[in-house]
Design a protein around this motif. Structure first.
Motif, PDB file in Angstrom:
ATOM      1  N   LEU A   1     -55.919 113.963 -42.825  1.00 50.08           N
ATOM      2  CA  LEU A   1     -56.665 115.214 -42.685  1.00 50.08           C
ATOM      3  C   LEU A   1     -57.137 115.720 -44.043  1.00 50.08           C
ATOM      4  CD1 LEU A   1     -57.686 117.476 -40.869  1.00 50.08           C
ATOM      5  CD2 LEU A   1     -55.455 118.600 -41.142  1.00 50.08           C
ATOM      6  N   ALA A   2     -56.255 115.652 -45.048  1.00 46.40           N
ATOM      7  CA  ALA A   2     -56.639 116.103 -46.390  1.00 46.40           C
ATOM      8  C   ALA A   2     -57.771 115.251 -46.956  1.00 46.40           C
ATOM      9  CB  ALA A   2     -55.425 116.049 -47.317  1.00 46.40           C
ATOM     10  N   LEU A   3     -57.690 113.937 -46.769  1.00 44.70           N
ATOM     11  CA  LEU A   3     -58.740 113.055 -47.277  1.00 44.70           C
ATOM     12  C   LEU A   3     -60.064 113.282 -46.549  1.00 44.70           C
ATOM     13  CD1 LEU A   3     -56.646 109.777 -47.625  1.00 44.70           C
ATOM     14  CD2 LEU A   3     -57.592 111.125 -49.497  1.00 44.70           C
ATOM     15  N   ALA A   4     -59.984 113.628 -45.272  1.00 46.19           N
ATOM     16  CA  ALA A   4     -61.202 113.820 -44.481  1.00 46.19           C
ATOM     17  C   ALA A   4     -61.858 115.164 -44.756  1.00 46.19           C
ATOM     18  CB  ALA A   4     -60.879 113.708 -42.994  1.00 46.19           C
ATOM     19  N   ALA A   5     -61.054 116.213 -44.958  1.00 47.80           N
ATOM     20  CA  ALA A   5     -61.603 117.568 -44.973  1.00 47.80           C
ATOM     21  C   ALA A   5     -61.680 118.216 -46.345  1.00 47.80           C
ATOM     22  CB  ALA A   5     -60.761 118.456 -44.051  1.00 47.80           C
ATOM     23  N   SER A   6     -60.872 117.769 -47.299  1.00 42.16           N
ATOM     24  CA  SER A   6     -60.790 118.481 -48.578  1.00 42.16           C
ATOM     25  C   SER A   6     -61.735 117.895 -49.625  1.00 42.16           C
ATOM     26  CB  SER A   6     -59.360 118.436 -49.114  1.00 42.16           C
ATOM     27  OG  SER A   6     -59.283 119.094 -50.367  1.00 42.16           O
ATOM     28  N   ARG A   7     -62.261 118.767 -50.457  1.00 42.50           N
ATOM     29  CA  ARG A   7     -63.037 118.350 -51.617  1.00 42.50           C
ATOM     30  C   ARG A   7     -62.282 118.639 -52.909  1.00 42.50           C
ATOM     31  NH1 ARG A   7     -68.452 117.211 -50.820  1.00 42.50           N
ATOM     32  NH2 ARG A   7     -69.233 117.534 -48.695  1.00 42.50           N
ATOM     33  N   SER A   8     -61.018 118.986 -52.792  1.00 43.04           N
ATOM     34  CA  SER A   8     -60.195 119.319 -53.955  1.00 43.04           C
ATOM     35  C   SER A   8     -59.361 118.111 -54.372  1.00 43.04           C
ATOM     36  CB  SER A   8     -59.282 120.503 -53.635  1.00 43.04           C
ATOM     37  OG  SER A   8     -58.284 120.651 -54.633  1.00 43.04           O
ATOM     38  N   ALA A   9     -59.502 117.708 -55.615  1.00 37.36           N
ATOM     39  CA  ALA A   9     -58.696 116.596 -56.126  1.00 37.36           C
ATOM     40  C   ALA A   9     -57.217 116.961 -56.153  1.00 37.36           C
ATOM     41  CB  ALA A   9     -59.177 116.209 -57.520  1.00 37.36           C
ATOM     42  N   VAL A  10     -56.914 118.244 -56.364  1.00 35.34           N
ATOM     43  CA  VAL A  10     -55.515 118.682 -56.401  1.00 35.34           C
ATOM     44  C   VAL A  10     -54.882 118.526 -55.024  1.00 35.34           C
ATOM     45  CG1 VAL A  10     -53.987 120.655 -56.772  1.00 35.34           C
ATOM     46  CG2 VAL A  10     -55.921 120.256 -58.318  1.00 35.34           C
ATOM     47  N   VAL A  11     -55.595 118.958 -53.983  1.00 37.06           N
ATOM     48  CA  VAL A  11     -55.069 118.839 -52.622  1.00 37.06           C
ATOM     49  C   VAL A  11     -54.870 117.369 -52.260  1.00 37.06           C
ATOM     50  CG1 VAL A  11     -55.607 119.195 -50.178  1.00 37.06           C
ATOM     51  CG2 VAL A  11     -56.044 121.015 -51.848  1.00 37.06           C
ATOM     52  N   VAL A  12     -55.852 116.546 -52.570  1.00 37.06           N
ATOM     53  CA  VAL A  12     -55.747 115.118 -52.253  1.00 37.06           C
ATOM     54  C   VAL A  12     -54.609 114.480 -53.054  1.00 37.06           C
ATOM     55  CG1 VAL A  12     -56.925 112.892 -52.448  1.00 37.06           C
ATOM     56  CG2 VAL A  12     -58.141 114.889 -51.551  1.00 37.06           C
ATOM     57  N   GLY A  13     -54.487 114.846 -54.326  1.00 36.92           N
ATOM     58  CA  GLY A  13     -53.396 114.310 -55.144  1.00 36.92           C
ATOM     59  C   GLY A  13     -52.039 114.681 -54.590  1.00 36.92           C
ATOM     60  N   PHE A  14     -51.882 115.937 -54.144  1.00 38.21           N
ATOM     61  CA  PHE A  14     -50.603 116.359 -53.562  1.00 38.21           C
ATOM     62  C   PHE A  14     -50.335 115.615 -52.259  1.00 38.21           C
ATOM     63  CE2 PHE A  14     -48.053 119.036 -50.740  1.00 38.21           C
ATOM     64  CZ  PHE A  14     -46.924 119.220 -51.537  1.00 38.21           C
ATOM     65  N   ALA A  15     -51.385 115.424 -51.442  1.00 38.60           N
ATOM     66  CA  ALA A  15     -51.214 114.696 -50.186  1.00 38.60           C
ATOM     67  C   ALA A  15     -50.774 113.265 -50.444  1.00 38.60           C
ATOM     68  CB  ALA A  15     -52.519 114.723 -49.392  1.00 38.60           C
ATOM     69  N   LEU A  16     -51.320 112.624 -51.471  1.00 35.25           N
ATOM     70  CA  LEU A  16     -50.923 111.264 -51.806  1.00 35.25           C
ATOM     71  C   LEU A  16     -49.507 111.225 -52.361  1.00 35.25           C
ATOM     72  CD1 LEU A  16     -54.277 110.012 -53.344  1.00 35.25           C
ATOM     73  CD2 LEU A  16     -53.151 109.079 -51.320  1.00 35.25           C
ATOM     74  N   PHE A  17     -49.130 112.252 -53.128  1.00 37.41           N
ATOM     75  CA  PHE A  17     -47.746 112.351 -53.613  1.00 37.41           C
ATOM     76  C   PHE A  17     -46.779 112.441 -52.435  1.00 37.41           C
ATOM     77  CE2 PHE A  17     -44.201 115.244 -54.391  1.00 37.41           C
ATOM     78  CZ  PHE A  17     -43.530 114.599 -55.423  1.00 37.41           C
ATOM     79  N   ALA A  18     -47.084 113.318 -51.472  1.00 35.89           N
ATOM     80  CA  ALA A  18     -46.229 113.465 -50.294  1.00 35.89           C
ATOM     81  C   ALA A  18     -46.181 112.174 -49.496  1.00 35.89           C
ATOM     82  CB  ALA A  18     -46.742 114.615 -49.415  1.00 35.89           C
ATOM     83  N   PHE A  19     -47.320 111.487 -49.395  1.00 35.94           N
ATOM     84  CA  PHE A  19     -47.330 110.227 -48.674  1.00 35.94           C
ATOM     85  C   PHE A  19     -46.480 109.182 -49.384  1.00 35.94           C
ATOM     86  CE2 PHE A  19     -48.903 105.952 -48.075  1.00 35.94           C
ATOM     87  CZ  PHE A  19     -48.804 105.822 -46.701  1.00 35.94           C
ATOM     88  N   GLY A  20     -46.531 109.138 -50.709  1.00 34.11           N
ATOM     89  CA  GLY A  20     -45.699 108.188 -51.447  1.00 34.11           C
ATOM     90  C   GLY A  20     -44.222 108.401 -51.178  1.00 34.11           C
ATOM     91  N   ALA A  21     -43.804 109.693 -51.162  1.00 31.49           N
ATOM     92  CA  ALA A  21     -42.404 109.994 -50.862  1.00 31.49           C
ATOM     93  C   ALA A  21     -42.057 109.589 -49.434  1.00 31.49           C
ATOM     94  CB  ALA A  21     -42.142 111.484 -51.077  1.00 31.49           C
ATOM     95  N   HIS A  22     -42.940 109.913 -48.497  1.00 36.76           N
ATOM     96  CA  HIS A  22     -42.715 109.530 -47.093  1.00 36.76           C
ATOM     97  C   HIS A  22     -42.620 108.016 -46.939  1.00 36.76           C
ATOM     98  CE1 HIS A  22     -44.129 107.948 -43.274  1.00 36.76           C
ATOM     99  NE2 HIS A  22     -45.329 107.756 -43.784  1.00 36.76           N
ATOM    100  N   SER A  23     -43.490 107.280 -47.619  1.00 41.86           N
ATOM    101  CA  SER A  23     -43.500 105.832 -47.499  1.00 41.86           C
ATOM    102  C   SER A  23     -42.177 105.236 -47.964  1.00 41.86           C
ATOM    103  CB  SER A  23     -44.656 105.248 -48.310  1.00 41.86           C
ATOM    104  OG  SER A  23     -44.709 103.850 -48.187  1.00 41.86           O
ATOM    105  N   ALA A  24     -41.650 105.761 -49.075  1.00 42.11           N
ATOM    106  CA  ALA A  24     -40.366 105.272 -49.581  1.00 42.11           C
ATOM    107  C   ALA A  24     -39.242 105.574 -48.586  1.00 42.11           C
ATOM    108  CB  ALA A  24     -40.060 105.917 -50.931  1.00 42.11           C
ATOM    109  N   LEU A  25     -39.210 106.793 -48.066  1.00 44.37           N
ATOM    110  CA  LEU A  25     -38.165 107.179 -47.120  1.00 44.37           C
ATOM    111  C   LEU A  25     -38.273 106.365 -45.825  1.00 44.37           C
ATOM    112  CD1 LEU A  25     -38.351 111.037 -47.648  1.00 44.37           C
ATOM    113  CD2 LEU A  25     -36.482 109.544 -48.360  1.00 44.37           C
ATOM    114  N   TRP A  26     -39.507 106.175 -45.350  1.00 44.13           N
ATOM    115  CA  TRP A  26     -39.723 105.390 -44.134  1.00 44.13           C
ATOM    116  C   TRP A  26     -39.189 103.976 -44.317  1.00 44.13           C
ATOM    117  CZ3 TRP A  26     -41.947 106.160 -39.273  1.00 44.13           C
ATOM    118  CH2 TRP A  26     -42.264 105.009 -38.559  1.00 44.13           C
ATOM    119  N   ASN A  27     -39.495 103.344 -45.452  1.00 45.20           N
ATOM    120  CA  ASN A  27     -39.032 101.984 -45.699  1.00 45.20           C
ATOM    121  C   ASN A  27     -37.522 101.901 -45.756  1.00 45.20           C
ATOM    122  OD1 ASN A  27     -41.559 100.720 -45.780  1.00 45.20           O
ATOM    123  ND2 ASN A  27     -41.857 101.189 -47.936  1.00 45.20           N
ATOM    124  N   ILE A  28     -36.891 102.923 -46.339  1.00 50.22           N
ATOM    125  CA  ILE A  28     -35.425 102.930 -46.393  1.00 50.22           C
ATOM    126  C   ILE A  28     -34.847 102.962 -44.982  1.00 50.22           C
ATOM    127  CG2 ILE A  28     -33.408 104.297 -47.060  1.00 50.22           C
ATOM    128  CD1 ILE A  28     -34.989 105.177 -49.540  1.00 50.22           C
TER     129      ILE A  28
END
Length: 415
Positions: free
Chosen positions: A299-326
């Motif tokens: 949703l953030a990648l589709a709707a936002s034009r803010s690099a800060v919002v997209v960067g935070f969304a990718l940070f959250a996704f990175g954390a989620h990806s690590a936890l999911w793999n564990i």
């Protein structure tokens, strides 16, 4: 918190894995740079990605059979030495100016074929190396080491070494695989779980046995299907992220690279605190929250034009990806009988790789036909549908029951 320790055997396995990740990362950066120094043909350049992905589709399933038939430690050592020989030959050829694109891609194919089988064997070895209660912590440390080396350190190191000499990143990779072979060879014990040679059946029958067992496990089956499906939308999103970054977010090459740094930092954080966070919020809510984060990223990648919002969304996704793999790796290692560990793990890798390949093609096609944000809207819709369809599968009682199951026994052979 438990007073148990991961122990010396895990320390050797972790060091081998982390060193290998550094070497692999430097070679991954250097390979396209070398090709681009010879040709500017987009088809030839992009062929490198295909050569790297193809072994995952060709050898993941038979690799799982092999990992279940032989001593997994010896298999990992053999693979490392084969990769050392291939990379050393490439580095020497580059030094004497005899290397070409064909040799590079042949070596990449050999190295990635080894990686498919090595990773399957390593995942199958882990439950024999650490106590069952520490699988989450061990998987977190392994994921964190890979994230730091491959996604944060290897890039600049590989680029710097390539400037000095094109052969250096590949020589470094050969050296890290050699150290990995020595460290894995020092693991005490025997790591053979498969049947005696006279009891073996065809590769097809053994692959089918692993698939049938996995398909009969509701939690693991659902997670495997989700990995494949969500990899389609994620890879489609990443495939055109450079266009989104430049056209919508107004970022240059440095800013585009910083987006991946945000994701890597989140991945490292998730890996480091993963076992404690999962214990605090339960595996059920780790998975459910992760699905919400996945939808939020698209949703953030589709709707936002803010690099800060997209960067935070990718940070959250990175954390989620690590936890999911564990969670996924630990559950699979807890529930799978030792003799099936390689085949069940390789089936998961095969499904994940298939999703990546489809997504890489789909992202460009959808963006070209419907606009740059279209892949992200598709990803958001798919993520919401996945949440609705699987929310009850990951209820607390079901997941807790899976964690409470005793260590599995060997399955009866299927005729």
């Amino acid at each position: 918190m438990t007073g148990e320790r991961l122990g010396g055997r895990f320390a050797r396995l972790w060091t081998a894995s982390t060193l290998s990740a550094l070497g692999s990362g430097t070679a991954t950066v250097a390979a396209p740079l070398y090709v681009a120094s010879i040709t500017d043909d987009p088809l030839v350049v992009s062929a490198g990605a295909a050569v790297s992905w193809l072994p995952w589709l060709l050898f993941a399933l038979p690799g799982g059979v092999l990992a279940d038939r032989v001593d997994r430690r010896r298999l990992m050592v053999l693979i490392d030495w084969v990769r050392v020989a291939a990379l050393a030959a490439l580095a020497v050829a580059m030094l004497v100016d005899r290397a070409g694109i064909a040799l590079l891609y042949t070596v990449l194919f050999v190295v990635n074929t080894g990686e498919v089988v090595f990773r399957t064997a390593a995942q199958a070895v882990l439950p024999a190396v650490v106590p069952r209660s520490l699988l989450e912590r061990a998987n977190g440390w392994l994921g964190g080491g890979t994230q730091v080396m491959q996604n944060m350190i290897a890039g600049p190191v590989g680029g710097f070494l390539f400037v000095l000499a094109a052969s250096l990143p590949f020589a470094l990779n050969a050296g890290t695989y050699a150290l990995s072979a020595v460290l894995v060879g020092l693991l005490a014990g025997t790591y053979r779980a498969g049947p005696a040679p006279q009891e073996r059946r065809s590769v097809r029958a053994e692959v089918a046995e692993g698939f049938r067992w996995l398909w009969g496990q509701r939690l693991l089956r659902t997670m495997t299907v989700l990995i494949g499906l969500l990899n389609v939308t994620l890879t489609a999103a990443v495939a055109v992220l450079v266009l989104l970054a430049t056209e919508r977010l107004g970022l240059g090459s440095v800013g585009y690279g910083a987006l991946f740094t945000c994701m890597a930092v989140g991945g490292v954080l998730g890996s480091v605190v993963g076992d404690r966070l999962i214990a605090a919020i339960t595996p059920t809510w780790t998975v459910r929250t992760g699905l919400l984060v996945e939808a939020g990223l698209h949703l953030a990648l589709a709707a936002s034009r803010s690099a800060v919002v997209v960067g935070f969304a990718l940070f959250a996704f990175g954390a989620h990806s690590a936890l999911w793999n564990i969670v996924v790796n630990s559950l699979r290692q807890r529930l799978t009988p030792p003799a099936l560990m390689g085949r069940v793990g390789s089936t998961t890798l095969f499904v994940a790789a298939g999703g990546n390949c489809v997504g890489a093609l789909l992202g460009g096609v959808v963006a070209a036909r419907f606009g740059i944000t279209a892949p992200y809207w598709v990803g958001f819709v798919v993520a919401v549908a996945v949440i609705a369809a699987t929310w009850r599968v990951f209820d607390r009682a079901t997941v807790a029951a899976a964690y409470a199951q005793p260590a599995p026994q060997e399955p009866a052979p299927v005729a």
